[in-house]
Scaffold this motif. Sequence first.
Motif, PDB file in Angstrom:
ATOM      1  N   MET A   1       0.851  -1.194   0.000  1.00  0.00           N
ATOM      2  CA  MET A   1       0.000   0.000   0.000  1.00  0.00           C
ATOM      3  C   MET A   1       0.885   1.242   0.000  1.00  0.00           C
ATOM      4  O   MET A   1       1.781   1.378   0.843  1.00  0.00           O
ATOM      5  N   THR A   2       0.663   2.127  -0.932  1.00  0.00           N
ATOM      6  CA  THR A   2       1.488   3.321  -1.019  1.00  0.00           C
ATOM      7  C   THR A   2       1.176   4.288   0.119  1.00  0.00           C
ATOM      8  O   THR A   2       0.110   4.220   0.750  1.00  0.00           O
ATOM      9  N   LEU A   3       2.109   5.196   0.360  1.00  0.00           N
ATOM     10  CA  LEU A   3       1.871   6.217   1.380  1.00  0.00           C
ATOM     11  C   LEU A   3       0.627   7.023   1.041  1.00  0.00           C
ATOM     12  O   LEU A   3      -0.235   7.240   1.911  1.00  0.00           O
ATOM     13  N   ASP A   8      -4.986   8.837   1.774  1.00  0.00           N
ATOM     14  CA  ASP A   8      -6.325   8.994   1.194  1.00  0.00           C
ATOM     15  C   ASP A   8      -7.370   8.232   2.004  1.00  0.00           C
ATOM     16  O   ASP A   8      -8.493   8.726   2.205  1.00  0.00           O
ATOM     17  N   ALA A   9      -7.018   7.038   2.458  1.00  0.00           N
ATOM     18  CA  ALA A   9      -7.952   6.240   3.261  1.00  0.00           C
ATOM     19  C   ALA A   9      -8.237   6.927   4.596  1.00  0.00           C
ATOM     20  O   ALA A   9      -9.398   6.988   5.033  1.00  0.00           O
ATOM     21  N   ASN A  92       2.610  11.935  10.671  1.00  0.00           N
ATOM     22  CA  ASN A  92       3.079  10.712  11.312  1.00  0.00           C
ATOM     23  C   ASN A  92       3.138   9.559  10.315  1.00  0.00           C
ATOM     24  O   ASN A  92       4.090   8.762  10.330  1.00  0.00           O
ATOM     25  N   MET A  93       2.154   9.469   9.435  1.00  0.00           N
ATOM     26  CA  MET A  93       2.187   8.414   8.421  1.00  0.00           C
ATOM     27  C   MET A  93       3.360   8.617   7.461  1.00  0.00           C
ATOM     28  O   MET A  93       3.996   7.655   7.026  1.00  0.00           O
ATOM     29  N   GLU A  94       3.660   9.883   7.152  1.00  0.00           N
ATOM     30  CA  GLU A  94       4.803  10.162   6.285  1.00  0.00           C
ATOM     31  C   GLU A  94       6.115   9.766   6.967  1.00  0.00           C
ATOM     32  O   GLU A  94       6.990   9.148   6.343  1.00  0.00           O
ATOM     33  N   TYR A 203      -1.677  19.630   2.779  1.00  0.00           N
ATOM     34  CA  TYR A 203      -0.978  18.756   3.717  1.00  0.00           C
ATOM     35  C   TYR A 203      -1.420  17.299   3.633  1.00  0.00           C
ATOM     36  O   TYR A 203      -0.775  16.421   4.225  1.00  0.00           O
ATOM     37  N   THR A 204      -2.504  17.011   2.913  1.00  0.00           N
ATOM     38  CA  THR A 204      -2.955  15.625   2.780  1.00  0.00           C
ATOM     39  C   THR A 204      -2.304  14.919   1.593  1.00  0.00           C
ATOM     40  O   THR A 204      -2.569  13.743   1.358  1.00  0.00           O
TER      41      THR A 204
END
Length: 224
Positions: A1-3, A8-9, A92-94, A203-204
Motif C-alpha cells: 500500500m502506497t503512502l 487517502d484512506a 506521522n504516516m509520512e 498537507y494531505t
Amino acid sequence: MTLQSKLDAFKADFEAGKPPYNVPYAVIETMRRATAELIASGTAQRALKAGDKLPPFVLSSPEGNKVSSDDLLSKGPLVISFYRGVWCPYCNMELQALQEALPQFKELGASLVAISPQNPANSRKSVRQNSLSFPILSDPNNDVAAAFGLRFEMPDYLIELYKSLKNDLPAFNGDPSWTLPMPARFVVGQDGVVLYAEVNPDYTRRPEPEDMLPALRRAASLAA
C-alpha cells in the motif's frame, strides 16, 4: 500500500466523521478553505527548488545537541523532510514511510533528518510514537522553514478552529506565532545543491519516499 493511498484512506474516514475524530462537517469545510487559499496564494511556487543552494542551518536534536547542515553533508547526500508536528496524523504516516525507506537511503550513502517547529519534548514523542531511527530537529519560530520558503501564517479563522479543537500550537511549539511549514521534502547533494524538491500546500498530499531515489542515485554518482 502506497503512502498516498494510506493518506487517502485516512482522509476519507476523517471527512466522513468516523471515530476517533468524529468531527462535524463544518470543521472539514474550514480546513478545505484554508488549504484552497494557501494553494491559491502561490506560496509553494516561491519555495526552494531543484538547482537552488541549500540555506545552511544549525538546529537542536531532542537531546539538545546542535546539528548543522554542514556536518550532515560532510557525510554524504541528505534527505530533509519538513513536517507540521506530532499532532498531525498525515505527518506521522509520512514519517513512518520514511523510516521504512531509510535502508534504501543509507545504501546510497545518504542520511535523513526531519524538521518541525515543535519543541524537543514533542520531537521525542514523534520518535517514540513512530519508532524512528533518524533525527527529528526542532525549528523554533519556523525560521529554517522560512529560509526554505515554506513558512506561512495561519489565517485567523483557522487559528480559532485549532483552538476549538484543543490543538494548541503555541504550547506544542513553544512559539506564539501560529505559523506552520508547508510539508516538503528535499534531496541535497554534498555540494549543497538541491537535487529534488517537493512542496505541497495541501498537507494531505505527500510524495512517495521512493520518488527521491533517482536524485539520491545521481547524488551518489556525483560523489563517487
